[in-house]
Design an enzyme around this catalytic site. Structure first.
Site, PDB file in Angstrom:
ATOM      1  N   GLY A  71      37.027  36.604  36.384  1.00  0.00           N
ATOM      2  CA  GLY A  71      37.768  36.265  35.167  1.00  0.00           C
ATOM      3  C   GLY A  71      36.911  35.624  34.098  1.00  0.00           C
ATOM      4  N   LEU A 117      36.700  36.703  31.029  1.00  0.00           N
ATOM      5  CA  LEU A 117      35.986  37.950  30.736  1.00  0.00           C
ATOM      6  C   LEU A 117      35.215  37.894  29.417  1.00  0.00           C
ATOM      7  CD1 LEU A 117      38.812  40.429  31.778  1.00  0.00           C
ATOM      8  CD2 LEU A 117      36.961  39.513  33.184  1.00  0.00           C
ATOM      9  N   HIS A 152      31.782  42.204  31.114  1.00  0.00           N
ATOM     10  CA  HIS A 152      32.837  42.712  32.001  1.00  0.00           C
ATOM     11  C   HIS A 152      33.529  43.925  31.380  1.00  0.00           C
ATOM     12  CE1 HIS A 152      32.992  38.288  33.206  1.00  0.00           C
ATOM     13  NE2 HIS A 152      32.771  38.901  34.353  1.00  0.00           N
ATOM     14  N   GLN A 171      32.375  31.626  47.723  1.00  0.00           N
ATOM     15  CA  GLN A 171      31.013  31.862  47.226  1.00  0.00           C
ATOM     16  C   GLN A 171      30.453  30.668  46.463  1.00  0.00           C
ATOM     17  OE1 GLN A 171      32.410  35.392  44.830  1.00  0.00           O
ATOM     18  NE2 GLN A 171      30.810  34.729  43.442  1.00  0.00           N
ATOM     19  N   GLY A 207      27.387  44.428  37.474  1.00  0.00           N
ATOM     20  CA  GLY A 207      26.384  44.272  36.422  1.00  0.00           C
ATOM     21  C   GLY A 207      25.012  43.954  37.006  1.00  0.00           C
ATOM     22  N   ASP A 253      23.459  40.302  37.842  1.00  0.00           N
ATOM     23  CA  ASP A 253      23.447  39.690  39.172  1.00  0.00           C
ATOM     24  C   ASP A 253      22.673  40.616  40.112  1.00  0.00           C
ATOM     25  OD1 ASP A 253      25.163  37.313  38.704  1.00  0.00           O
ATOM     26  OD2 ASP A 253      26.607  38.845  38.149  1.00  0.00           O
ATOM     27  N   MET A 298      24.921  37.905  28.855  1.00  0.00           N
ATOM     28  CA  MET A 298      26.303  37.413  28.825  1.00  0.00           C
ATOM     29  C   MET A 298      26.712  36.900  30.200  1.00  0.00           C
ATOM     30  SD  MET A 298      28.412  39.767  26.264  1.00  0.00           S
ATOM     31  CE  MET A 298      27.793  39.989  24.599  1.00  0.00           C
TER      32      MET A 298
HETATM   33  O1  PAF Z   1      30.024  38.768  40.095  1.00  0.00           O
HETATM   34  C1  PAF Z   1      31.085  38.166  40.273  1.00  0.00           C
HETATM   35  O2  PAF Z   1      31.805  37.824  39.353  1.00  0.00           O
HETATM   36  C2  PAF Z   1      31.522  37.844  41.696  1.00  0.00           C
HETATM   37  O3  PAF Z   1      30.443  37.485  42.490  1.00  0.00           O
HETATM   38  C3  PAF Z   1      32.351  38.947  42.356  1.00  0.00           C
HETATM   39  C4  PAF Z   1      31.543  40.221  42.541  1.00  0.00           C
HETATM   40  C5  PAF Z   1      33.578  39.245  41.513  1.00  0.00           C
HETATM   41  C6  PAF Z   1      32.827  38.513  43.739  1.00  0.00           C
HETATM   42  O4  PAF Z   1      33.616  37.372  43.669  1.00  0.00           O
END
Ligand code: PAF
Length: 297
Positions: free
Chosen positions: A29, A31, A35, A59, A145, A148, A182
């Site tokens: 979220g 965004l 995204h 995470q 993306g 990451d 971003m």
């Molecule tokens: O990249 C992210 O925003 C998160 O690591 C993901 C892939 C949505 C998993 O929670």
């Protein structure tokens, strides 16, 4: 656009279009255009598009503040509707992790260095939630993306190892006009920190330029990145890396490919960025060889 808050709702919506191709964009979220770029690509390549909005607690480690992660569900849903999303999945945490939950996905080696070394358990959380989303949505394609970079490697490995029947699509990093990648975290930077933050991209570009001029010694490339960041008083380096893009092991010497990456703290806000470079390592003004979306000039 349908909004599903429970797994049952999501499954029912998915079953209604059983034979269609589905694109999945997993997000946490808040965004931004990065995204929306993924959503637009999913829109172009699939008959149906599902986007998940879920700030995944597993995470985050103890040093990161899950509570402080920026959220604006109403705005996100309006943006997704406009972008042509069919299903937005925004479950509460207990829907994804019900009481008694104890099944996790661990991708071993590629989860350990870089982000994994700084953020204990991070990729176990990412792999677990993404695997669960893959099982629930059963997408034809899933979009992530390149910003990451390690997450992309972990998810590709997991997809192959567990035999998920889908294509992982990695999309170029989308940048602000001054080069800053971003990220939802950018919103938390102070004005001074925001002015300094394009240093991450400058550091990467400086190392990429040296590589293009023939500097293959990975330590010399790391030093270039360090010098650029250290010139910024507000920035504190977490790591700089010149690694093999598949194994993520640090290189001594760059041969045909390299993943240049770094993580930098501004106060408590941690930013990451990377460039994935391939021979012939040509660096032109305003563009790099990996299709990164780079502003001109
Ligand atoms: O990249 C992210 O925003 C998160 O690591 C993901 C892939 C949505 C998993 O929670």
């Amino acid at each position: 656009m349908h909004i599903a808050r429970t797994i049952e709702e999501l499954r029912n919506l998915r079953r209604r279009q059983e034979t269609d191709t589905w694109g999945l964009v997993p997000t946490m979220g808040f965004l931004h255009d990065g995204h929306l770029d993924l959503v637009q690509r999913a829109r172009r390549e699939n008959q149906r598009v599902a986007v998940s909005i879920f700030v995944n607690p597993t995470q985050f480690d103890q040093n990161e503040d899950l509570e402080k992660y920026p959220r604006d569900l109403e705005r996100d849903l309006a943006l997704l509707e406009k972008a042509g999303t069919d299903v937005a999945f925004c479950p509460p945490p207990e829907e994804v992790y019900p009481p008694g939950f104890q099944t996790y996905v661990t991708v071993e080696e590629v989860s350990q260095p870089l982000e994994g070394a700084s953020r204990s358990g991070h990729f176990r959380g990412v792999a677990t939630v993404v695997a669960k989303l893959f099982c629930l949505v059963r997408p034809t394609r899933a979009y992530f993306g390149q910003k990451d970079a390690q997450q992309c490697v972990v998810i590709q490995r997991m997809t192959q190892d567990l035999g998920f029947d889908l294509q992982v699509v990695i999309c170029p990093t989308v940048r602000e006009a001054d080069g800053l990648a971003m990220s939802s975290r950018n919103a938390r930077l102070s004005p001074e920190q925001r002015r300094s933050a394009p240093a991450l991209y400058r550091a990467l570009r400086s190392a990429a330029a040296a590589l293009a001029r023939g500097q293959r010694d990975a330590e010399a490339l790391r030093r270039r990145m360090i010098e650029t960041i250290e010139a910024e008083p507000l920035a504190r380096i977490d790591y700089v890396s010149v690694a093999d893009p598949a194994s993520l092991r640090e290189l001594d010497e760059v041969e045909s490919k390299a993943l240049l990456s770094l993580a930098v703290f501004y106060g408590t806000i941690r930013l990451i960025d990377n460039l994935l470079l391939e021979e012939p390592f040509i660096l032109s003004v305003g563009a790099v060889s990996n299709g990164d979306r780079v502003p001109k000039g």
